[in-house]
Design a protein around this motif. Structure first.
Motif, short mmCIF file in Angstrom:
data_model
loop_
_atom_site.label_atom_id
_atom_site.label_comp_id
_atom_site.label_asym_id
_atom_site.label_seq_id
_atom_site.Cartn_x
_atom_site.Cartn_y
_atom_site.Cartn_z
N ILE A 1 1.00 -1.21 -0.01
CA ILE A 1 -0.01 0.27 0.02
C ILE A 1 0.87 1.26 -0.10
O ILE A 1 0.63 2.11 -0.59
CB ILE A 1 -0.90 0.07 1.12
CG1 ILE A 1 -1.87 -1.21 1.21
CG2 ILE A 1 -1.60 1.43 1.36
CD1 ILE A 1 -2.83 -1.43 2.35
N ALA A 2 1.95 1.13 0.78
CA ALA A 2 2.72 2.30 0.84
C ALA A 2 3.37 2.47 -0.54
O ALA A 2 3.84 3.91 -0.66
CB ALA A 2 3.93 2.38 1.85
N ASN A 3 3.53 1.53 -1.33
CA ASN A 3 4.23 1.68 -2.61
C ASN A 3 3.33 1.92 -3.55
O ASN A 3 3.68 1.79 -4.96
CB ASN A 3 5.06 0.51 -2.86
CG ASN A 3 6.05 0.41 -3.80
OD1 ASN A 3 6.90 1.78 -3.92
ND2 ASN A 3 6.51 -0.37 -4.63
N ASP A 4 1.96 2.38 -3.28
CA ASP A 4 0.89 2.90 -4.29
C ASP A 4 0.63 1.64 -5.12
O ASP A 4 0.63 1.66 -6.36
CB ASP A 4 1.58 4.13 -5.27
CG ASP A 4 1.60 5.41 -4.36
OD1 ASP A 4 1.02 5.32 -3.19
OD2 ASP A 4 2.38 6.09 -4.79
N GLY A 5 0.52 0.42 -4.52
CA GLY A 5 -0.25 -0.57 -5.20
C GLY A 5 0.84 -1.35 -6.08
O GLY A 5 0.59 -2.06 -7.07
N GLN A 6 2.26 -1.26 -5.99
CA GLN A 6 3.36 -1.86 -6.74
C GLN A 6 4.29 -2.79 -5.69
O GLN A 6 4.06 -2.26 -4.53
CB GLN A 6 4.17 -0.70 -7.42
CG GLN A 6 3.36 0.07 -8.39
CD GLN A 6 2.64 -0.64 -9.44
OE1 GLN A 6 3.18 -1.67 -10.05
NE2 GLN A 6 1.60 -0.21 -9.81
N ASP A 7 4.63 -3.77 -6.26
CA ASP A 7 5.25 -4.66 -5.55
C ASP A 7 6.63 -3.97 -5.12
O ASP A 7 7.63 -3.69 -6.03
CB ASP A 7 5.51 -5.90 -6.04
CG ASP A 7 6.03 -6.98 -5.39
OD1 ASP A 7 6.72 -6.65 -4.23
OD2 ASP A 7 6.35 -8.26 -5.61
#
Length: 276
Positions: A250-256
């Motif tokens: 979540i903190a990475n805006d939906g990216q792994d």
């Protein structure tokens, strides 16, 4: 014509002795009162229809359809609103006598009685009088039905939360969620999260867009565990490792975060090293 001349007496009626064909009179016998169907009448109708069509097209261009984001069947907090001509029926389902276990009454019985009565009007009211004042029962029922529809429609519009509806249907651009990431799989297993924030994580009526705020991993973990505002805490069902993975996702805006997406500084450093 003299009395009885050229007539046959059959009982109490008078029938002409010589039958004449029923030929309609020519248009010339009614100057200014009638016209030919083709092309005069159709041409005028087409011109009026063209004016209304152009006006309708202008309205569609000036006021585009209020489109919302892609429908999310997992968003249980979505507040639906039917078209305006069904609002009075929609409002019925909000009352105790027509909602819950009595939904059939509000959805089938009451509308069925009302519209069934309209179909039976020719048999229920067979009087010859057509003036409203001479038909108090029919006129009273008609006014009662119109007043009920107007009242229920107004109540439905007044009770609807328009701000929440605008927020839940807002089209969010620029957010692409990595559905192959482990954090996304963990999120899909959390029914409490999906119920408020939707299956696409873009929010709904009960919860905002997850990617609206810029929180780091620790802050996201704290919010999930302890809650924030109206969001309750202790809803996450999983291990501590899964919680950390979801928070980082979540903190990475939906990216792994493990594949380098969203890490702009690391990518820039790698590119500089390759150039050197």
């Amino acid at each position: 014509m003299h009395r009885g001349k050229g007539m046959k007496f059959v009982g109490d009626s008078r029938v002409p002795a010589e039958r004449k064909p029923n030929v309609p009179k020519d248009y010339s016998e009614y100057p200014g009162k009638t016209e030919a169907f083709w092309p005069n009448f159709l041409l005028r109708e087409w011109m009026v229809g063209a004016v209304f069509l152009i006006g309708f097209l202008v309205l569609t261009v000036a006021h585009p359809a209020p489109l919302e984001r892609v429908a999310d069947p997992t968003d249980s907090g979505y507040i639906p609103l039917p078209d305006w001509y069904f609002l009075f029926l929609y409002q019925l389902l909000k009352y105790e006598f027509a909602a819950g276990q009595y939904t059939v009454i509000g959805a089938v019985v009451i509308p069925g009685v009302a519209f069934g009565a309209l179909l039976l009007v020719p048999w229920l009211d067979s009087g010859k009088e057509r003036r409203p004042l001479k038909r108090p029962i029919a006129s009273g029922l008609m006014l009662l039905g119109v007043a009920s529809i107007i009242f229920l429609t107004w109540e439905s519009v007044d009770d609807h939360d328009w701000e929440a509806a605008a927020q839940q249907g807002e089209i969010v651009e620029g957010v692409e969620v990595d559905e192959s990431a482990e954090g996304y799989e963990i999120y899909q297993s959390q029914e409490s999260c999906i119920g408020c924030h939707g299956g696409d994580m873009l929010g709904g009526a009960a919860g905002p867009n997850i990617f609206e705020s810029d929180y780091d991993t620790e802050e996201v973990m704290e919010i999930i565990q302890n809650g924030l505002g109206e969001m309750p805490g202790g809803q996450f069902e999983g291990s501590d490792e899964e919680l950390e993975t979801l928070a980082a996702f979540i903190a990475n805006d939906g990216q792994d975060p493990d594949n380098g997406n969203g890490g702009g500084d690391d990518e820039d450093n790698n590119e500089e090293n390759e150039e050197d």
